[in-house]
Write a protein that holds these residues in place. Structure first.
Motif, PDB file in Angstrom:
ATOM      1  N   ILE A 248      37.323  52.489  44.063  1.00 56.34           N
ATOM      2  CA  ILE A 248      38.106  51.269  44.275  1.00 56.34           C
ATOM      3  C   ILE A 248      38.468  50.592  42.953  1.00 56.34           C
ATOM      4  CG2 ILE A 248      37.970  48.893  45.117  1.00 56.34           C
ATOM      5  CD1 ILE A 248      38.691  50.776  47.288  1.00 56.34           C
ATOM      6  N   LYS A 249      37.498  50.441  42.064  1.00 54.37           N
ATOM      7  CA  LYS A 249      37.765  49.740  40.804  1.00 54.37           C
ATOM      8  C   LYS A 249      38.805  50.493  39.967  1.00 54.37           C
ATOM      9  CE  LYS A 249      33.373  47.290  40.328  1.00 54.37           C
ATOM     10  NZ  LYS A 249      32.181  47.069  39.481  1.00 54.37           N
ATOM     11  N   ASN A 250      38.697  51.828  39.941  1.00 55.82           N
ATOM     12  CA  ASN A 250      39.667  52.627  39.180  1.00 55.82           C
ATOM     13  C   ASN A 250      41.068  52.494  39.759  1.00 55.82           C
ATOM     14  OD1 ASN A 250      37.129  53.459  38.323  1.00 55.82           O
ATOM     15  ND2 ASN A 250      37.832  55.501  37.797  1.00 55.82           N
ATOM     16  N   ALA A 251      41.154  52.469  41.100  1.00 54.29           N
ATOM     17  CA  ALA A 251      42.461  52.341  41.748  1.00 54.29           C
ATOM     18  C   ALA A 251      43.081  50.985  41.440  1.00 54.29           C
ATOM     19  CB  ALA A 251      42.313  52.533  43.252  1.00 54.29           C
ATOM     20  N   VAL A 252      42.253  49.943  41.468  1.00 51.54           N
ATOM     21  CA  VAL A 252      42.761  48.601  41.159  1.00 51.54           C
ATOM     22  C   VAL A 252      43.307  48.560  39.735  1.00 51.54           C
ATOM     23  CG1 VAL A 252      42.077  46.204  40.766  1.00 51.54           C
ATOM     24  CG2 VAL A 252      41.304  47.395  42.810  1.00 51.54           C
ATOM     25  N   GLN A 253      42.560  49.130  38.786  1.00 53.80           N
ATOM     26  CA  GLN A 253      42.999  49.140  37.398  1.00 53.80           C
ATOM     27  C   GLN A 253      44.297  49.909  37.233  1.00 53.80           C
ATOM     28  OE1 GLN A 253      41.540  47.433  34.805  1.00 53.80           O
ATOM     29  NE2 GLN A 253      43.461  47.995  33.816  1.00 53.80           N
ATOM     30  N   LYS A 254      44.421  51.045  37.949  1.00 46.91           N
ATOM     31  CA  LYS A 254      45.623  51.886  37.864  1.00 46.91           C
ATOM     32  C   LYS A 254      46.865  51.111  38.301  1.00 46.91           C
ATOM     33  CE  LYS A 254      47.762  55.868  40.138  1.00 46.91           C
ATOM     34  NZ  LYS A 254      47.563  56.961  41.118  1.00 46.91           N
ATOM     35  N   TYR A 255      46.771  50.460  39.465  1.00 48.03           N
ATOM     36  CA  TYR A 255      47.949  49.764  39.983  1.00 48.03           C
ATOM     37  C   TYR A 255      48.222  48.463  39.240  1.00 48.03           C
ATOM     38  CZ  TYR A 255      48.571  53.041  43.797  1.00 48.03           C
ATOM     39  OH  TYR A 255      48.836  54.159  44.529  1.00 48.03           O
TER      40      TYR A 255
ATOM     41  N   ASP B 129      47.795  48.129  36.059  1.00 50.71           N
ATOM     42  CA  ASP B 129      48.493  48.573  34.850  1.00 50.71           C
ATOM     43  C   ASP B 129      49.968  48.804  35.152  1.00 50.71           C
ATOM     44  OD1 ASP B 129      46.165  48.439  33.407  1.00 50.71           O
ATOM     45  OD2 ASP B 129      45.732  50.590  33.538  1.00 50.71           O
ATOM     46  N   LYS B 130      50.267  49.411  36.321  1.00 53.09           N
ATOM     47  CA  LYS B 130      51.655  49.640  36.708  1.00 53.09           C
ATOM     48  C   LYS B 130      52.396  48.321  36.904  1.00 53.09           C
ATOM     49  CE  LYS B 130      51.213  54.155  38.957  1.00 53.09           C
ATOM     50  NZ  LYS B 130      51.437  54.917  40.217  1.00 53.09           N
ATOM     51  N   LEU B 131      51.726  47.364  37.550  1.00 50.92           N
ATOM     52  CA  LEU B 131      52.353  46.064  37.776  1.00 50.92           C
ATOM     53  C   LEU B 131      52.596  45.332  36.458  1.00 50.92           C
ATOM     54  CD1 LEU B 131      50.438  44.749  40.915  1.00 50.92           C
ATOM     55  CD2 LEU B 131      52.802  45.513  40.804  1.00 50.92           C
ATOM     56  N   LYS B 132      51.639  45.447  35.553  1.00 51.76           N
ATOM     57  CA  LYS B 132      51.791  44.771  34.266  1.00 51.76           C
ATOM     58  C   LYS B 132      53.000  45.328  33.516  1.00 51.76           C
ATOM     59  CE  LYS B 132      48.035  43.895  32.098  1.00 51.76           C
ATOM     60  NZ  LYS B 132      46.791  44.038  31.309  1.00 51.76           N
ATOM     61  N   ALA B 133      53.190  46.662  33.585  1.00 50.49           N
ATOM     62  CA  ALA B 133      54.319  47.281  32.915  1.00 50.49           C
ATOM     63  C   ALA B 133      55.657  46.904  33.550  1.00 50.49           C
ATOM     64  CB  ALA B 133      54.158  48.805  32.926  1.00 50.49           C
TER      65      ALA B 133
ATOM     66  N   THR C 290      59.258  39.270  44.755  1.00 50.78           N
ATOM     67  CA  THR C 290      58.607  40.459  44.212  1.00 50.78           C
ATOM     68  C   THR C 290      57.862  40.117  42.928  1.00 50.78           C
ATOM     69  OG1 THR C 290      60.378  41.824  45.155  1.00 50.78           O
ATOM     70  CG2 THR C 290      58.971  42.837  43.489  1.00 50.78           C
ATOM     71  N   LEU C 291      58.502  39.346  42.048  1.00 48.89           N
ATOM     72  CA  LEU C 291      57.855  38.949  40.801  1.00 48.89           C
ATOM     73  C   LEU C 291      56.619  38.101  41.077  1.00 48.89           C
ATOM     74  CD1 LEU C 291      57.889  38.902  37.724  1.00 48.89           C
ATOM     75  CD2 LEU C 291      59.441  36.946  37.826  1.00 48.89           C
ATOM     76  N   SER C 292      56.725  37.175  42.037  1.00 50.70           N
ATOM     77  CA  SER C 292      55.590  36.322  42.397  1.00 50.70           C
ATOM     78  C   SER C 292      54.439  37.147  42.957  1.00 50.70           C
ATOM     79  CB  SER C 292      56.032  35.265  43.418  1.00 50.70           C
ATOM     80  OG  SER C 292      54.929  34.493  43.827  1.00 50.70           O
ATOM     81  N   MET C 293      54.771  38.102  43.845  1.00 50.13           N
ATOM     82  CA  MET C 293      53.737  38.956  44.438  1.00 50.13           C
ATOM     83  C   MET C 293      53.073  39.831  43.373  1.00 50.13           C
ATOM     84  SD  MET C 293      55.772  39.989  47.948  1.00 50.13           S
ATOM     85  CE  MET C 293      54.486  41.096  48.534  1.00 50.13           C
ATOM     86  N   ALA C 294      53.866  40.306  42.405  1.00 54.83           N
ATOM     87  CA  ALA C 294      53.303  41.124  41.339  1.00 54.83           C
ATOM     88  C   ALA C 294      52.331  40.307  40.496  1.00 54.83           C
ATOM     89  CB  ALA C 294      54.424  41.683  40.465  1.00 54.83           C
TER      90      ALA C 294
END
Length: 363
Positions: free
Chosen positions: A135-142, A144-148, A235-239
């Motif tokens: 779970i923690k790895n998946a959270v970090q992965k997504y 990172d995608k959202l941050k980008a 979308t930006l707010s949700m991200a």
């Protein structure tokens, strides 16, 4: 366990669909959906009093949004009972980290289904061959995608907001221009009032029709821009909410929809850029056509040449404004065609027709 699941189901109903947390100051829209007051703010474009419901896209007026007191009370009680706190990964508490089907902790994330699963779910046939992450790895992965994606999301929002502002200015320009044109027509027709009474009325109707057709197209595009601004704002707010959330399981439950919205936002911007490129190529072809029309003018076809010049100006203005609708050049063409001195000699036979493309012909 049944009691725990009931509490879980109750708390799930008290989550804001946008921030995925217990409601805070919930507001109910005219369509019946409720959202936190803070989450609802980005749904209304700046300087406007109307927006679209994030769930059903039904329009709502900000002044008619009312506090949902019943939901507010229930959310506060749930918060006091700590129903929004998930169980630890190794335990079987009554939070959000329990698989409702197998009553096991949701320790894994299925990359193919994009959702949290327990160890029993992992071994089922429907997950055979799938990849799993903690779970923690998946959270970090997504995250990172959202941050980008935050920068392109913000740039896309700024771009469409600028188009929205310019479109509003063009609508105001249309109003001002048509008012000046109508005044000019009225002054000239005072000299010819007796003969030109019917002609004057006909020309005003032509200007009004051109205005309404132009305004309808402008307002339709403005409506599309309003919806796009709302979608990109949401979308930006949700991200941003996704990056700040501490409830990992709730975050991953909604990640599939959130990533779909992010991809849709980025892909739609890419399509707009491709369309702008295609429009530029079309303009080059039109310039070749204008050269042919210049040759026709040399042979005596001056009226067709004038129409080509007007079309060239329209294409040039479209290139400057991108995908927003500008004031119809046919209005300026109409004014330039008003030769009152010449008309005095042919008032009995002159007649104006509006072609479907908005151009004016005299015969």
């Amino acid at each position: 366990m049944a009691s725990a699941l009931d509490a879980s189901s109750l708390a799930e109903d008290l989550l804001c669909p946008i921030c995925l947390s217990l409601f805070r100051d919930p507001r109910m829209l005219e369509c019946g959906h409720s959202f936190c007051a803070a989450c609802l703010e980005p749904c209304v474009p700046k300087g406007q009093g109307r927006g679209l419901c994030p769930e059903c896209r039904h329009p709502f007026a900000l002044r008619r949004v009312a506090t949902n007191w019943a939901l507010c009370s229930l959310a506060e009680k749930a918060r006091l009972l700590k129903l929004d706190e998930g169980a630890q990964p190794g335990g079987k508490g009554s939070g959000w980290s329990i698989c409702l089907e197998h009553e096991e902790p949701l320790k894994l994330f299925c990359s193919q289904d994009e959702g949290p699963v327990c160890v029993i779910c992992r071994d089922l046939p429907q997950h055979r061959g799938h990849d799993f992450l903690p779970i923690k790895n998946a959270v970090q992965k997504y995250q990172d995608k959202l941050k980008a994606s935050l920068v392109p999301l913000k740039d896309n929002l700024n771009s469409v907001t600028e188009d929205q502002r310019r479109q509003q200015e063009n609508i105001a320009e249309l109003e001002s221009y048509t008012q000046d044109l109508l005044g000019y027509i009225t002054e000239e027709f005072e000299v010819l009032h007796q003969i030109l009474q019917e002609k004057e009325q006909g020309m005003k109707e032509t200007v009004g029709r051109l205005k309404e057709e132009n305004r309808e197209e402008m307002e339709e595009r403005l409506k599309e821009l309003d919806e796009e601004v709302t979608f990109r704002s949401e979308t930006l707010s949700m991200a941003r909410v996704g990056l700040d959330t501490s409830d990992h399981t709730a975050f991953l439950r909604g990640i599939k929809e959130l990533m779909r919205r992010v991809q849709e936002d980025q892909s739609s911007q890419g399509e707009e850029e491709e369309e702008d490129g295609a429009s530029d190529e079309g303009s080059s072809g039109d310039e070749d056509d204008s050269t042919d029309e210049d040759e026709n003018v040399a042979n005596g076809k001056e009226e067709e040449g004038d129409e080509d010049d007007a079309n060239g100006e329209e294409e040039e203005e479209e290139d400057e404004d991108g995908d927003i609708v500008a004031v119809d050049p046919a209005l300026e063409e109409f004014k330039e065609s008003l030769d009152f001195e010449a008309w005095q000699k042919m008032l009995g036979t002159i007649q104006a027709d509006t072609v479907h493309d908005g151009s004016i012909t005299w015969h």
